[in-house]
Design a protein around this motif. Structure first.
Motif, PDB file in Angstrom:
ATOM      1  N   MET A   1    -119.705 -19.219  18.080  1.00  0.00           N
ATOM      2  CA  MET A   1    -118.552 -18.588  17.483  1.00  0.00           C
ATOM      3  C   MET A   1    -117.569 -18.201  18.583  1.00  0.00           C
ATOM      4  SD  MET A   1    -118.290 -15.281  15.015  1.00  0.00           S
ATOM      5  CE  MET A   1    -118.510 -16.241  13.557  1.00  0.00           C
ATOM      6  N   THR A   2    -116.304 -18.260  18.269  1.00  0.00           N
ATOM      7  CA  THR A   2    -115.259 -17.929  19.233  1.00  0.00           C
ATOM      8  C   THR A   2    -114.649 -16.569  18.908  1.00  0.00           C
ATOM      9  OG1 THR A   2    -113.511 -18.931  17.918  1.00  0.00           O
ATOM     10  CG2 THR A   2    -114.697 -20.382  19.454  1.00  0.00           C
ATOM     11  N   SER A   3    -113.855 -16.053  19.842  1.00  0.00           N
ATOM     12  CA  SER A   3    -113.175 -14.776  19.598  1.00  0.00           C
ATOM     13  C   SER A   3    -112.175 -14.910  18.453  1.00  0.00           C
ATOM     14  CB  SER A   3    -112.478 -14.293  20.871  1.00  0.00           C
ATOM     15  OG  SER A   3    -111.466 -15.194  21.274  1.00  0.00           O
ATOM     16  N   LEU A   4    -111.607 -16.095  18.264  1.00  0.00           N
ATOM     17  CA  LEU A   4    -110.672 -16.322  17.158  1.00  0.00           C
ATOM     18  C   LEU A   4    -111.383 -16.199  15.821  1.00  0.00           C
ATOM     19  CD1 LEU A   4    -107.899 -17.082  16.077  1.00  0.00           C
ATOM     20  CD2 LEU A   4    -108.503 -19.489  16.405  1.00  0.00           C
ATOM     21  N   ALA A   5    -112.576 -16.783  15.708  1.00  0.00           N
ATOM     22  CA  ALA A   5    -113.332 -16.697  14.455  1.00  0.00           C
ATOM     23  C   ALA A   5    -113.746 -15.251  14.168  1.00  0.00           C
ATOM     24  CB  ALA A   5    -114.556 -17.604  14.523  1.00  0.00           C
ATOM     25  N   LEU A   6    -114.159 -14.535  15.198  1.00  0.00           N
ATOM     26  CA  LEU A   6    -114.568 -13.145  15.029  1.00  0.00           C
ATOM     27  C   LEU A   6    -113.385 -12.274  14.628  1.00  0.00           C
ATOM     28  CD1 LEU A   6    -117.201 -11.584  15.225  1.00  0.00           C
ATOM     29  CD2 LEU A   6    -116.717 -11.175  17.626  1.00  0.00           C
ATOM     30  N   ALA A   7    -112.243 -12.481  15.269  1.00  0.00           N
ATOM     31  CA  ALA A   7    -111.033 -11.737  14.917  1.00  0.00           C
ATOM     32  C   ALA A   7    -110.589 -12.086  13.499  1.00  0.00           C
ATOM     33  CB  ALA A   7    -109.924 -12.030  15.912  1.00  0.00           C
ATOM     34  N   GLY A   8    -110.755 -13.349  13.112  1.00  0.00           N
ATOM     35  CA  GLY A   8    -110.425 -13.775  11.750  1.00  0.00           C
ATOM     36  C   GLY A   8    -111.300 -13.093  10.709  1.00  0.00           C
ATOM     37  N   GLU A   9    -112.583 -12.898  11.031  1.00  0.00           N
ATOM     38  CA  GLU A   9    -113.481 -12.180  10.128  1.00  0.00           C
ATOM     39  C   GLU A   9    -113.020 -10.743   9.937  1.00  0.00           C
ATOM     40  OE1 GLU A   9    -117.700 -12.371  10.878  1.00  0.00           O
ATOM     41  OE2 GLU A   9    -117.544 -14.441  11.578  1.00  0.00           O
ATOM     42  N   THR A  21    -103.462 -15.038  19.659  1.00  0.00           N
ATOM     43  CA  THR A  21    -104.257 -15.702  20.686  1.00  0.00           C
ATOM     44  C   THR A  21    -103.371 -16.047  21.873  1.00  0.00           C
ATOM     45  OG1 THR A  21    -105.710 -16.633  19.003  1.00  0.00           O
ATOM     46  CG2 THR A  21    -105.785 -17.648  21.168  1.00  0.00           C
ATOM     47  N   ALA A  22    -103.859 -15.734  23.076  1.00  0.00           N
ATOM     48  CA  ALA A  22    -103.159 -16.076  24.314  1.00  0.00           C
ATOM     49  C   ALA A  22    -104.208 -16.369  25.375  1.00  0.00           C
ATOM     50  CB  ALA A  22    -102.249 -14.940  24.758  1.00  0.00           C
ATOM     51  N   PHE A  23    -104.027 -17.458  26.090  1.00  0.00           N
ATOM     52  CA  PHE A  23    -104.909 -17.857  27.184  1.00  0.00           C
ATOM     53  C   PHE A  23    -106.370 -17.964  26.743  1.00  0.00           C
ATOM     54  CE2 PHE A  23    -101.352 -15.481  29.053  1.00  0.00           C
ATOM     55  CZ  PHE A  23    -100.750 -16.516  29.758  1.00  0.00           C
ATOM     56  N   GLY A  24    -106.595 -18.436  25.525  1.00  0.00           N
ATOM     57  CA  GLY A  24    -107.950 -18.648  25.034  1.00  0.00           C
ATOM     58  C   GLY A  24    -108.647 -17.398  24.528  1.00  0.00           C
ATOM     59  N   GLN A  25    -107.994 -16.259  24.562  1.00  0.00           N
ATOM     60  CA  GLN A  25    -108.592 -15.005  24.079  1.00  0.00           C
ATOM     61  C   GLN A  25    -107.817 -14.529  22.861  1.00  0.00           C
ATOM     62  OE1 GLN A  25    -111.288 -12.890  25.133  1.00  0.00           O
ATOM     63  NE2 GLN A  25    -110.752 -11.908  23.218  1.00  0.00           N
ATOM     64  N   SER A  26    -108.511 -14.318  21.775  1.00  0.00           N
ATOM     65  CA  SER A  26    -107.880 -13.800  20.565  1.00  0.00           C
ATOM     66  C   SER A  26    -108.008 -12.294  20.522  1.00  0.00           C
ATOM     67  CB  SER A  26    -108.521 -14.414  19.322  1.00  0.00           C
ATOM     68  OG  SER A  26    -108.290 -15.803  19.309  1.00  0.00           O
ATOM     69  N   THR A  27    -106.956 -11.648  20.073  1.00  0.00           N
ATOM     70  CA  THR A  27    -106.908 -10.193  20.000  1.00  0.00           C
ATOM     71  C   THR A  27    -106.584  -9.788  18.576  1.00  0.00           C
ATOM     72  OG1 THR A  27    -106.107 -10.112  22.269  1.00  0.00           O
ATOM     73  CG2 THR A  27    -105.817  -8.125  20.954  1.00  0.00           C
ATOM     74  N   ALA A  28    -107.340  -8.829  18.054  1.00  0.00           N
ATOM     75  CA  ALA A  28    -107.070  -8.268  16.729  1.00  0.00           C
ATOM     76  C   ALA A  28    -106.171  -7.050  16.920  1.00  0.00           C
ATOM     77  CB  ALA A  28    -108.370  -7.889  16.047  1.00  0.00           C
ATOM     78  N   HIS A  29    -104.939  -7.148  16.454  1.00  0.00           N
ATOM     79  CA  HIS A  29    -103.981  -6.040  16.552  1.00  0.00           C
ATOM     80  C   HIS A  29    -104.150  -5.159  15.312  1.00  0.00           C
ATOM     81  CE1 HIS A  29    -101.579  -7.432  20.035  1.00  0.00           C
ATOM     82  NE2 HIS A  29    -102.172  -8.566  19.705  1.00  0.00           N
ATOM     83  N   ARG A  87    -106.725  -4.137  19.720  1.00  0.00           N
ATOM     84  CA  ARG A  87    -105.593  -3.497  20.397  1.00  0.00           C
ATOM     85  C   ARG A  87    -104.792  -2.722  19.374  1.00  0.00           C
ATOM     86  NH1 ARG A  87    -100.148  -4.240  22.237  1.00  0.00           N
ATOM     87  NH2 ARG A  87     -99.978  -3.973  24.484  1.00  0.00           N
ATOM     88  N   THR A  88    -104.372  -1.535  19.760  1.00  0.00           N
ATOM     89  CA  THR A  88    -103.481  -0.744  18.925  1.00  0.00           C
ATOM     90  C   THR A  88    -102.406  -0.129  19.803  1.00  0.00           C
ATOM     91  OG1 THR A  88    -103.377   0.920  17.164  1.00  0.00           O
ATOM     92  CG2 THR A  88    -104.758   1.445  19.070  1.00  0.00           C
ATOM     93  N   GLU A  89    -101.293   0.214  19.198  1.00  0.00           N
ATOM     94  CA  GLU A  89    -100.225   0.899  19.916  1.00  0.00           C
ATOM     95  C   GLU A  89    -100.073   2.293  19.327  1.00  0.00           C
ATOM     96  OE1 GLU A  89     -96.607  -1.243  20.469  1.00  0.00           O
ATOM     97  OE2 GLU A  89     -97.620  -2.866  21.528  1.00  0.00           O
TER      98      GLU A  89
END
Length: 193
Positions: A1-9, A21-29, A87-89
């Motif tokens: 599983m990738t970080s994109l799939a996990l963030a999608g879940e 997603t940037a530079f192969g790393q997905s971030t859940a905002h 990530r949150t602001e």
């Protein structure tokens, strides 16, 4: 599983979450109002049982220093190991909901972020200072914090173009973060030691 799939879940569980997603790393905002809920969902529903890191930084547009802070949380899901970055602001005047009840190790990181960046923490189990004495005033990792050592000594970095007197200046000189402005008074002469 990738970080994109996990963030999608996570985005499927919480519709207010957006995935980038940037530079192969997905971030859940995650919106700051859903921060603690997202942390619980990641642990309980997605199986991310290992807390790795939580950090903060000045966010927002240049010139708007100290107005918004970004908080990043990294957790891991075992077998096969997959990392997820949340990530949150946090806008000025709002509190960051604590995730120390979800991952006990996050308490230290949150206290550091609160002390160094001036973040307010909601429902934190231990609000005491961590690194600085109680008498210390300010938040030293914010870009708008003026470093006292730079008030009395000039910036020790290399000369900017045009400052050595050999050529025409090629751009406007911009002082690094922490260097005080002229309102702090006259500077010590660069030739003096």
């Amino acid at each position: 599983m990738t970080s994109l799939a996990l963030a999608g879940e996570l985005a499927a569980l919480l519709p207010e979450v957006t995935v980038k997603t940037a530079f192969g790393q997905s971030t859940a905002h995650v919106p700051v109002t859903a921060w603690a809920t997202a942390a619980r969902q990641v642990r309980d529903e997605l199986g991310c049982v290992l807390f790795d890191w939580l950090g903060a930084e000045d966010a927002g547009r240049p010139g708007a220093l100290g107005g918004t802070h970004a908080v990043t949380l990294h957790v891991l899901r075992p077998g096969p190991w997959t990392g997820l970055l949340l990530r949150t602001e946090v806008p000025a005047g709002e509190a960051l909901p604590s995730v120390a009840a979800v991952w006990a190790g996050a308490a230290w990181h949150e206290r550091e972020a609160a002390e160094m960046f001036g973040l307010d923490l909601a429902e934190h189990p231990d609000p005491r200072r961590l690194l600085l004495p109680d008498s210390f005033s300010g938040h030293p990792l914010r870009k708008d914090f003026v470093l006292a050592a730079r008030v009395v000594r000039p910036w020790p970095g290399a000369l900017e173009p045009g400052e050595d007197g050999t050529g025409a200046p090629s751009r406007r000189r911009i002082a690094p973060p922490g260097v005080p402005g002229p309102e702090w008074g006259p500077r010590r002469d660069e030739g003096a030691q």
